[in-house]
Design a protein around this motif. Structure first.
Motif, PDB file in Angstrom:
ATOM      1  N   GLY A 221       0.817  -1.208   0.000  1.00 42.31           N
ATOM      2  CA  GLY A 221       0.000   0.000   0.000  1.00 42.31           C
ATOM      3  C   GLY A 221       0.849   1.256   0.000  1.00 42.31           C
ATOM      4  N   GLN A 222       1.914   1.231   0.785  1.00 40.69           N
ATOM      5  CA  GLN A 222       2.835   2.360   0.817  1.00 40.69           C
ATOM      6  C   GLN A 222       3.506   2.538  -0.544  1.00 40.69           C
ATOM      7  OE1 GLN A 222       6.417   1.672   3.023  1.00 40.69           O
ATOM      8  NE2 GLN A 222       6.756   3.843   3.488  1.00 40.69           N
ATOM      9  N   ALA A 223       3.952   1.432  -1.139  1.00 42.61           N
ATOM     10  CA  ALA A 223       4.617   1.503  -2.445  1.00 42.61           C
ATOM     11  C   ALA A 223       3.679   2.055  -3.517  1.00 42.61           C
ATOM     12  CB  ALA A 223       5.123   0.121  -2.843  1.00 42.61           C
ATOM     13  N   LEU A 224       2.423   1.624  -3.491  1.00 44.45           N
ATOM     14  CA  LEU A 224       1.461   2.081  -4.485  1.00 44.45           C
ATOM     15  C   LEU A 224       1.166   3.571  -4.306  1.00 44.45           C
ATOM     16  CD1 LEU A 224      -0.329   1.322  -6.846  1.00 44.45           C
ATOM     17  CD2 LEU A 224      -2.058   0.513  -5.218  1.00 44.45           C
ATOM     18  N   ASP A 225       0.988   3.998  -3.064  1.00 46.01           N
ATOM     19  CA  ASP A 225       0.736   5.425  -2.832  1.00 46.01           C
ATOM     20  C   ASP A 225       1.960   6.272  -3.174  1.00 46.01           C
ATOM     21  OD1 ASP A 225      -1.904   5.825  -2.218  1.00 46.01           O
ATOM     22  OD2 ASP A 225      -1.660   5.592  -0.054  1.00 46.01           O
ATOM     23  N   PHE A 226       3.155   5.744  -2.948  1.00 49.80           N
ATOM     24  CA  PHE A 226       4.348   6.515  -3.300  1.00 49.80           C
ATOM     25  C   PHE A 226       4.448   6.684  -4.816  1.00 49.80           C
ATOM     26  CE2 PHE A 226       8.983   6.938  -4.089  1.00 49.80           C
ATOM     27  CZ  PHE A 226       9.175   8.131  -3.426  1.00 49.80           C
ATOM     28  N   GLN A 412      -1.881   2.739 -13.053  1.00 46.23           N
ATOM     29  CA  GLN A 412      -1.928   2.375 -11.637  1.00 46.23           C
ATOM     30  C   GLN A 412      -2.036   0.873 -11.450  1.00 46.23           C
ATOM     31  OE1 GLN A 412      -3.847   4.805  -8.802  1.00 46.23           O
ATOM     32  NE2 GLN A 412      -3.899   6.622 -10.090  1.00 46.23           N
ATOM     33  N   SER A 413      -2.783   0.202 -12.325  1.00 45.24           N
ATOM     34  CA  SER A 413      -2.821  -1.252 -12.243  1.00 45.24           C
ATOM     35  C   SER A 413      -1.472  -1.853 -12.626  1.00 45.24           C
ATOM     36  CB  SER A 413      -3.930  -1.798 -13.158  1.00 45.24           C
ATOM     37  OG  SER A 413      -4.381  -3.049 -12.698  1.00 45.24           O
ATOM     38  N   SER A 471     -11.366  -0.107  -9.118  1.00 46.97           N
ATOM     39  CA  SER A 471     -12.392   0.322  -8.180  1.00 46.97           C
ATOM     40  C   SER A 471     -13.724  -0.320  -8.535  1.00 46.97           C
ATOM     41  CB  SER A 471     -12.532   1.846  -8.212  1.00 46.97           C
ATOM     42  OG  SER A 471     -13.111   2.268  -9.438  1.00 46.97           O
ATOM     43  N   ASP A 472     -14.636  -0.351  -7.572  1.00 42.35           N
ATOM     44  CA  ASP A 472     -15.969  -0.892  -7.839  1.00 42.35           C
ATOM     45  C   ASP A 472     -16.666  -0.103  -8.948  1.00 42.35           C
ATOM     46  OD1 ASP A 472     -15.601  -2.783  -5.869  1.00 42.35           O
ATOM     47  OD2 ASP A 472     -16.672  -1.645  -4.327  1.00 42.35           O
ATOM     48  N   GLY A 495      -9.503  -7.687 -11.490  1.00 41.01           N
ATOM     49  CA  GLY A 495     -10.501  -7.447 -10.451  1.00 41.01           C
ATOM     50  C   GLY A 495     -10.146  -7.987  -9.091  1.00 41.01           C
ATOM     51  N   ILE A 496      -8.899  -8.354  -8.869  1.00 38.01           N
ATOM     52  CA  ILE A 496      -8.512  -9.066  -7.647  1.00 38.01           C
ATOM     53  C   ILE A 496      -8.559  -8.153  -6.424  1.00 38.01           C
ATOM     54  CG2 ILE A 496      -6.737 -10.478  -6.558  1.00 38.01           C
ATOM     55  CD1 ILE A 496      -7.966 -11.670  -9.127  1.00 38.01           C
ATOM     56  N   VAL A 497      -8.046  -6.918  -6.581  1.00 45.03           N
ATOM     57  CA  VAL A 497      -7.964  -6.008  -5.433  1.00 45.03           C
ATOM     58  C   VAL A 497      -8.643  -4.687  -5.771  1.00 45.03           C
ATOM     59  CG1 VAL A 497      -5.793  -7.035  -4.646  1.00 45.03           C
ATOM     60  CG2 VAL A 497      -5.733  -5.022  -6.142  1.00 45.03           C
ATOM     61  N   ASP A 498      -8.930  -3.915  -4.728  1.00 49.19           N
ATOM     62  CA  ASP A 498      -9.477  -2.574  -4.934  1.00 49.19           C
ATOM     63  C   ASP A 498      -8.325  -1.587  -5.072  1.00 49.19           C
ATOM     64  OD1 ASP A 498      -8.487  -2.077  -2.371  1.00 49.19           O
ATOM     65  OD2 ASP A 498     -10.463  -2.071  -1.422  1.00 49.19           O
ATOM     66  N   GLU A 499      -8.636  -0.295  -5.064  1.00 55.60           N
ATOM     67  CA  GLU A 499      -7.609   0.706  -5.297  1.00 55.60           C
ATOM     68  C   GLU A 499      -6.608   0.823  -4.156  1.00 55.60           C
ATOM     69  OE1 GLU A 499     -11.530   3.058  -4.992  1.00 55.60           O
ATOM     70  OE2 GLU A 499     -10.956   0.934  -5.049  1.00 55.60           O
ATOM     71  N   ASP A 500      -6.884   0.220  -2.994  1.00 55.38           N
ATOM     72  CA  ASP A 500      -5.930   0.178  -1.892  1.00 55.38           C
ATOM     73  C   ASP A 500      -5.097  -1.109  -1.891  1.00 55.38           C
ATOM     74  OD1 ASP A 500      -6.662   2.661  -0.821  1.00 55.38           O
ATOM     75  OD2 ASP A 500      -8.296   1.775   0.331  1.00 55.38           O
ATOM     76  N   ASP A 501      -5.175  -1.892  -2.972  1.00 56.39           N
ATOM     77  CA  ASP A 501      -4.493  -3.183  -3.063  1.00 56.39           C
ATOM     78  C   ASP A 501      -5.008  -4.160  -2.009  1.00 56.39           C
ATOM     79  OD1 ASP A 501      -2.699  -4.834  -4.457  1.00 56.39           O
ATOM     80  OD2 ASP A 501      -1.107  -4.514  -2.992  1.00 56.39           O
ATOM     81  N   ARG A 502      -6.296  -4.037  -1.676  1.00 59.54           N
ATOM     82  CA  ARG A 502      -6.955  -4.916  -0.717  1.00 59.54           C
ATOM     83  C   ARG A 502      -7.728  -5.982  -1.491  1.00 59.54           C
ATOM     84  NH1 ARG A 502      -9.705  -1.356   1.279  1.00 59.54           N
ATOM     85  NH2 ARG A 502      -8.552  -0.853   3.190  1.00 59.54           N
TER      86      ARG A 502
END
Length: 670
Positions: A221-226, A412-413, A471-472, A495-502
């Protein structure tokens, strides 16, 4: 923001392509400038980019400005009828900036600093760099905004090519400010980053840093936001210069994107709305398996960034570059085919790096319009010929590529997919994107490349390769498109994760489960050398997964591999449309057959029959269509056509022969 038509930059009495190159007169004695301008006229050049790396010449010491040389160059070009794409000069700071302000230098993930001597040796977040760079921009704009030769502002150059990610203390503080604006509270940040894992929870903002090298894998999550922060920070550099130029000038403003396989640090979907026109730099990357196909892909992406309208090819190579492990020269006619492929896919301007090949510096072996060997060369003759062809194709400018097929692509993906700790390191986002695109290209389908969540109106088929993070709302755009009668092809790890990589619980492919009518409980990736047989006689590789049908039907199943008997390709009717899912990486022939079947189901007319290696792309104007036929093969190709062929200025009665390695453009009346 509405885009400035590229052809209108020239104030021409008739429609014309822009044609030119980066010009670096500071590398040459002033006696050479008039000869350069004369040869530019001979080659048909009408727009050159100058002052791209001019800071050290314009401000050799802090506050000491010297404009006489740039004044003279612009006047010489103007006297020869050549317009100017004027760089702000800020792309690489001079030696004095890092000498007096070493804190402006960038820091790598391992904490080591980089020094002056290359290019872009600065931290994008540095307030000192921004102060001095914007001061220079103001001086340049004040001096040249009213010069009749200046038609376009060129902000910096290839922003973020080398210094996209900085890990200095200034960058860390800027990152924290960005995070505060996004999340507002630490609780929201901790939730988004999943910091309950590995005791990573933050109790104070000042404890948060950039994702430097760690002893183990870091926080995704940190890496994606950076990555998001870094793209925004680089965009901030552009917007700062843009604001100064807007205040002092009404000339259109842009910068050169790098839509290419080896640069991924900017989310250009977020950048594009801020450009007066979209410009791209593209170089053939001979490290790729499918070099020519990647060129077409990059051109289509750039047209997507331009909203489907015309765009400018700001840089490409007449022949070899200097920065790959093996820098291959282009074969005869290859440069012409490359250039006109960009034009076929929407470019209304064509330029090269650079005009005259450098004699010194790290790019001295980079090709140019005027090579070291002079004018009695293949490169020069083809550059002159290309200028003549573009002159004959002037009526094509302003026309648009029209297609029924959309293709979802997302930076972003890309960032999220290529993070570590995934089911297999052999799943690389851009590889999956290229494989899907190449299947469509080989079958003859032109595509509009769109961002996730973009409107799909006007299309009948959408292809979605490995859209891991979505995102949804963006996933719903695709589901709604299918429900309304569209058709979709979605490939594995989407479709595996949302925008927070969750991860979305309940089974993969998460956001697309209902649309696809399936559920996957587990992934079974395979070794790269392993080939898996499918029930329809095709083969697959790289990936398998345990798919359970939840309303979909199996188009094919695995015969062997980890999951014999399980679905490999599925189709599900949803509303008035249908959605296919590829639970594996199909071999090229099978991938082509599947996109052809999906296009047929969507009611898309089959492209004209032509051999592999021949591209046919249509641009649509107000009164006529322009069919570009690019023959990359070593054999002539006959195409059924009627109209006027513009390259040779000849009539076409019923059949056009396109010689091996050549390009033809047919005007077809409507």
């Amino acid at each position: 923001m509405s885009k400035t038509p590229v052809a209108e930059l020239l104030d021409a009495e008739r429609a014309r392509f822009t044609y030119g190159a980066d010009y670096n007169p500071e590398q040459w004695d002033p006696a050479v400038w008039a000869e350069d301008a004369r040869l530019m006229q001979e080659a048909g050049v009408n727009l050159v980019a100058i002052n791209i790396f001019g800071w050290a010449q314009l401000e050799p010491l802090p506050g000491q400005y010297e404009f006489d040389q740039l004044d003279a160059v612009i006047d010489v070009l103007h006297a020869h009828g050549i317009s100017v794409n004027l760089g702000t000069g800020t792309s690489s700071p001079p030696a004095w900036l890092s000498y007096h302000y070493p804190e402006t230098l960038p820091v790598m993930p391992d904490g080591t600093q980089r020094f002056f001597g290359g290019r872009q040796a600065f931290c994008p977040s540095s307030p000192v760099f921004r102060e001095y760079s914007l001061r220079l921009v103001a001086k340049v704009a004040e001096r040249y905004a009213s010069h009749p030769a200046v038609k376009l502002w060129h902000v910096s150059n290839e922003i973020g090519c080398h210094n996209a990610y900085c890990h200095c203390a200034v960058s860390a503080e800027a990152f924290r400010s960005w995070l505060r604006a996004k999340y507002e509270t630490l609780d929201a940040l901790n939730t988004a980053w999943g910091t309950a894992f590995w005791s990573q929870r933050y109790a104070a903002w000042e404890h948060i840093g950039t994702p430097r090298l760690t002893i183990s894998t870091g926080n995704p999550g940190q890496a994606l936001d950076f990555a998001r922060f870094s793209s925004d920070e680089l965009l901030g550099l552009y917007l700062g210069e843009e604001a100064v130029l807007r205040e002092l000038s009404d000339i259109p403003i842009t910068t050169n994107f790098m839509v290419t396989a080896h640069i991924r640090s900017q989310d250009y979907w977020a950048w594009a709305p801020h450009m007066d026109l979209i410009a791209n730099d593209h170089y053939l990357d001979n490290r790729l398996e499918h070099t020519r196909e990647e060129l077409s892909f990059a051109a289509d992406v750039t047209r997507g960034l331009a909203g489907g309208g015309p765009w400018m090819l700001m840089e490409h190579g007449t022949s070899a570059v200097n920065w790959q492990p093996r820098n291959a020269a282009k074969a005869p006619r290859e440069m012409l085919r490359n250039s006109l492929t960009h034009v076929a896919r929407g470019a209304d301007g064509v330029s090269f790096f650079q005009w005259r090949a450098s004699l010194q510096g790290s790019e001295k072996f980079h090709s140019a319009m005027l090579p070291h060997a002079g004018t009695d060369t293949k490169v020069w003759r083809e550059a002159v010929e290309l200028g003549d062809i573009l002159n004959r194709l002037g009526e094509v400018t302003g026309s648009r590529v029209v297609t029924d097929v959309a293709f979802v692509f997302d930076w972003q993906s890309w960032w999220a997919t290529d993070l570590d700790s995934h089911p297999t390191g052999e799943l690389v986002y851009l590889d999956q994107v290229h494989r899907a695109y190449n299947a469509l290209l080989a079958e003859g389908y032109t595509v509009d490349i769109v961002a996730p969540g973009a409107s799909l109106a006007g299309h009948r088929l959408v292809v979605v390769p490995s859209l891991y993070a979505v995102s949804d709302a963006d996933a719903a755009t695709i589901a709604d498109f299918v429900a309304s009668g569209g058709h979709a092809v979605i490939t594995f790890f989407s479709g595996i994760v949302d925008e927070d990589d969750r991860v979305r619980p309940g089974g993969y492919p998460g956001a697309f489960r209902e649309l696809l009518g399936i559920s996957t409980e587990e992934f079974f990736p395979v070794a790269s050398a392993e080939t898996i047989a499918l029930s329809d006689g095709s083969t697959a590789s790289t990936w398998t997964e345990w798919v359970t049908l939840r309303g979909a039907t199996a188009v094919s199943t695995f015969v062997d591999g980890p999951l014999p008997g399980h679905p490999a390709v599925t189709r599900n009717d949803s509303g008035a449309g249908s959605a296919w899912y590829l639970a594996t990486h199909l071999d090229p022939a099978a991938f082509r057959a599947l996109v052809r079947a999906a296009a047929d189901a969507a009611g898309i007319a089959a492209p004209e029959t032509r051999p592999d290696g021949v591209e046919v792309v249509r641009r649509r104007g107000d009164a006529a269509d322009y069919r570009f036929v690019i023959n990359h093969t070593d054999a002539a190709f006959d195409l059924a056509a009627t109209g006027t062929e513009l390259v040779t200025d000849s009539s076409v009665g019923s059949v056009l022969t396109v010689p091996a390695g050549e390009v033809r453009v047919i005007r077809e009346s409507r």
